[in-house]
Motif scaffolding. Structure first.
Motif, PDB file in Angstrom:
ATOM      1  N   GLY A 160      -4.911  -6.319  -7.277  1.00 27.57           N
ATOM      2  CA  GLY A 160      -6.675  -6.344  -8.614  1.00 27.57           C
ATOM      3  C   GLY A 160      -6.786  -4.726  -8.767  1.00 27.57           C
ATOM      4  N   ASN A 161      -5.542  -4.195  -8.564  1.00 21.99           N
ATOM      5  CA  ASN A 161      -6.039  -2.576  -9.065  1.00 21.99           C
ATOM      6  C   ASN A 161      -5.537  -2.318 -10.264  1.00 21.99           C
ATOM      7  OD1 ASN A 161      -5.743   0.310  -8.926  1.00 21.99           O
ATOM      8  ND2 ASN A 161      -5.169   0.575  -6.893  1.00 21.99           N
ATOM      9  N   THR A 162      -6.160  -1.398 -10.691  1.00 23.44           N
ATOM     10  CA  THR A 162      -6.646  -1.343 -12.459  1.00 23.44           C
ATOM     11  C   THR A 162      -5.898   0.034 -12.680  1.00 23.44           C
ATOM     12  OG1 THR A 162      -8.660  -1.097 -12.784  1.00 23.44           O
ATOM     13  CG2 THR A 162      -7.639  -3.020 -13.707  1.00 23.44           C
ATOM     14  N   GLU A 163      -6.395   0.987 -11.744  1.00 26.69           N
ATOM     15  CA  GLU A 163      -5.995   2.553 -11.413  1.00 26.69           C
ATOM     16  C   GLU A 163      -4.436   2.746 -11.143  1.00 26.69           C
ATOM     17  OE1 GLU A 163      -5.771   5.593  -7.607  1.00 26.69           O
ATOM     18  OE2 GLU A 163      -5.917   3.833  -7.008  1.00 26.69           O
ATOM     19  N   VAL A 164      -3.337   1.782 -12.140  1.00 27.79           N
ATOM     20  CA  VAL A 164      -2.534   2.689 -12.052  1.00 27.79           C
ATOM     21  C   VAL A 164      -2.328   3.032 -13.418  1.00 27.79           C
ATOM     22  CG1 VAL A 164      -1.316   1.776  -9.912  1.00 27.79           C
ATOM     23  CG2 VAL A 164      -1.360   0.152 -11.681  1.00 27.79           C
ATOM     24  N   TYR A 194       8.287   1.985 -15.100  1.00 25.39           N
ATOM     25  CA  TYR A 194       6.783   2.104 -14.015  1.00 25.39           C
ATOM     26  C   TYR A 194       6.200   0.795 -14.614  1.00 25.39           C
ATOM     27  CZ  TYR A 194       8.764   6.424 -11.852  1.00 25.39           C
ATOM     28  OH  TYR A 194       8.961   7.539 -11.171  1.00 25.39           O
ATOM     29  N   THR A 195       6.802   0.352 -15.718  1.00 24.61           N
ATOM     30  CA  THR A 195       5.580  -0.422 -16.699  1.00 24.61           C
ATOM     31  C   THR A 195       5.819  -1.991 -15.618  1.00 24.61           C
ATOM     32  OG1 THR A 195       7.116  -1.244 -17.534  1.00 24.61           O
ATOM     33  CG2 THR A 195       5.065   0.452 -18.411  1.00 24.61           C
ATOM     34  N   GLU A 196       6.611  -2.118 -14.952  1.00 17.44           N
ATOM     35  CA  GLU A 196       6.515  -3.458 -13.817  1.00 17.44           C
ATOM     36  C   GLU A 196       6.224  -2.745 -12.583  1.00 17.44           C
ATOM     37  OE1 GLU A 196      11.334  -3.618 -13.003  1.00 17.44           O
ATOM     38  OE2 GLU A 196      10.930  -4.817 -15.338  1.00 17.44           O
ATOM     39  N   THR A 197       6.973  -1.346 -11.477  1.00 16.56           N
ATOM     40  CA  THR A 197       6.058  -1.457 -10.726  1.00 16.56           C
ATOM     41  C   THR A 197       3.782  -1.819 -11.034  1.00 16.56           C
ATOM     42  OG1 THR A 197       7.826   0.002  -9.981  1.00 16.56           O
ATOM     43  CG2 THR A 197       5.581   0.193  -9.597  1.00 16.56           C
ATOM     44  N   ALA A 198       3.295  -1.477 -11.495  1.00 15.26           N
ATOM     45  CA  ALA A 198       2.505  -1.785 -11.787  1.00 15.26           C
ATOM     46  C   ALA A 198       1.873  -2.653 -12.303  1.00 15.26           C
ATOM     47  CB  ALA A 198       1.614  -0.515 -13.673  1.00 15.26           C
ATOM     48  N   LEU A 199       2.970  -3.718 -13.153  1.00 11.91           N
ATOM     49  CA  LEU A 199       2.295  -4.755 -13.320  1.00 11.91           C
ATOM     50  C   LEU A 199       2.057  -5.306 -12.034  1.00 11.91           C
ATOM     51  CD1 LEU A 199       1.151  -6.590 -15.406  1.00 11.91           C
ATOM     52  CD2 LEU A 199       3.554  -7.506 -15.002  1.00 11.91           C
ATOM     53  N   THR A 200       3.156  -5.926 -11.007  1.00 11.16           N
ATOM     54  CA  THR A 200       3.487  -5.929  -9.602  1.00 11.16           C
ATOM     55  C   THR A 200       2.025  -5.643  -8.922  1.00 11.16           C
ATOM     56  OG1 THR A 200       5.301  -5.685  -9.577  1.00 11.16           O
ATOM     57  CG2 THR A 200       4.831  -6.317  -7.471  1.00 11.16           C
ATOM     58  N   SER A 205       1.108  -1.288   0.014  1.00  7.57           N
ATOM     59  CA  SER A 205       0.063   0.474   0.375  1.00  7.57           C
ATOM     60  C   SER A 205       0.645   1.113  -0.331  1.00  7.57           C
ATOM     61  CB  SER A 205      -0.791   0.161   1.135  1.00  7.57           C
ATOM     62  OG  SER A 205      -1.550  -0.687   1.329  1.00  7.57           O
ATOM     63  N   THR A 206       1.883   1.538   0.765  1.00  7.62           N
ATOM     64  CA  THR A 206       2.683   2.445   0.824  1.00  7.62           C
ATOM     65  C   THR A 206       3.404   2.376  -0.961  1.00  7.62           C
ATOM     66  OG1 THR A 206       3.521   2.159   3.082  1.00  7.62           O
ATOM     67  CG2 THR A 206       5.060   3.213   1.646  1.00  7.62           C
ATOM     68  N   VAL A 207       3.860   1.261  -1.089  1.00 10.31           N
ATOM     69  CA  VAL A 207       4.471   1.817  -2.844  1.00 10.31           C
ATOM     70  C   VAL A 207       3.426   2.200  -3.913  1.00 10.31           C
ATOM     71  CG1 VAL A 207       5.290  -0.294  -4.458  1.00 10.31           C
ATOM     72  CG2 VAL A 207       5.877  -0.562  -2.267  1.00 10.31           C
ATOM     73  N   LEU A 208       1.894   1.753  -3.705  1.00  7.78           N
ATOM     74  CA  LEU A 208       1.091   2.585  -4.583  1.00  7.78           C
ATOM     75  C   LEU A 208       1.148   3.569  -4.145  1.00  7.78           C
ATOM     76  CD1 LEU A 208      -1.493   2.259  -6.631  1.00  7.78           C
ATOM     77  CD2 LEU A 208      -3.054   1.411  -4.806  1.00  7.78           C
ATOM     78  N   GLU A 209       0.901   4.823  -2.682  1.00 11.94           N
ATOM     79  CA  GLU A 209       0.555   5.790  -2.315  1.00 11.94           C
ATOM     80  C   GLU A 209       1.818   6.498  -3.081  1.00 11.94           C
ATOM     81  OE1 GLU A 209      -1.451   8.787  -0.777  1.00 11.94           O
ATOM     82  OE2 GLU A 209      -2.142   7.354  -1.000  1.00 11.94           O
ATOM     83  N   TYR A 210       3.496   5.855  -2.883  1.00 10.60           N
ATOM     84  CA  TYR A 210       3.925   7.148  -3.278  1.00 10.60           C
ATOM     85  C   TYR A 210       4.252   6.854  -4.694  1.00 10.60           C
ATOM     86  CZ  TYR A 210       8.803   8.897  -3.048  1.00 10.60           C
ATOM     87  OH  TYR A 210       9.536   9.471  -3.581  1.00 10.60           O
ATOM     88  N   TYR A 211       3.485   5.972  -5.688  1.00 14.97           N
ATOM     89  CA  TYR A 211       3.366   5.911  -6.440  1.00 14.97           C
ATOM     90  C   TYR A 211       2.475   7.194  -7.914  1.00 14.97           C
ATOM     91  CZ  TYR A 211       2.617   3.150 -11.591  1.00 14.97           C
ATOM     92  OH  TYR A 211       2.886   2.677 -13.069  1.00 14.97           O
ATOM     93  N   LYS A 212       1.462   7.078  -6.406  1.00 15.93           N
ATOM     94  CA  LYS A 212       0.321   8.543  -7.066  1.00 15.93           C
ATOM     95  C   LYS A 212       0.803   9.409  -6.547  1.00 15.93           C
ATOM     96  CE  LYS A 212      -3.397   6.579  -4.956  1.00 15.93           C
ATOM     97  NZ  LYS A 212      -4.264   5.462  -4.612  1.00 15.93           N
TER      98      LYS A 212
END
Length: 141
Positions: free
Chosen positions: A72-76, A60-66, A18-25
């Protein structure tokens, strides 16, 4: 970002993921998607450096895919008006010889001036294009 996301999956660490997703955003550094893909045209902060670095920046495609597989998040894939796809398309177009707009980004690397220079091609294609193709299939022109 990709390494941390992969580590979180390996460790089954949901808060870390979740921290990775938050930082990505919303992060302050290069791990934030909008700090890497600097405009809606898809130019990335490495575009004025060389295409080897520009393509590496699109890992960043690798991070998004992971994140997609783990959460199960397609938001990225769609966030910020499909910013990741725009970055991929911009770089692909340039490397295929098409014209793309270039806005100097002198603040990215102020000591070197890399972001101020016009685009330059380099030989070689990054393996990240395989990941990008897997993510977007035929939906990305």
């Amino acid at each position: 970002m990709s390494g941390v996301a992969s580590g979180a999956v390996f460790l089954d660490d949901a808060p870390m993921l979740s921290t990775v997703l938050e930082y990505y955003k919303n992060g302050r550094g290069n791990g934030r998607l909008t700090n890497e893909i600097i405009n809606d045209a898809g130019q990335n902060q490495e575009s004025g450096r060389d295409q080897g670095h520009a393509q590496d920046g699109l890992e960043y495609t690798e991070t998004a895919l992971t994140l997609h597989h783990a959460l199960g998040n397609t938001e990225v894939f769609t966030m910020d008006n499909h910013r990741l796809r725009a970055g991929l398309e911009y770089t692909a177009k340039f490397n295929l010889g098409e014209d793309v707009p270039f806005t100097p980004n002198c603040g990215a690397y102020p000591k070197s001036g890399w972001g101020c220079k016009a685009l330059s091609k380099s030989s070689g294609i990054s393996p990240m294009w395989e990941v990008a193709g897997g993510l977007y299939d035929q939906t990305a022109p």
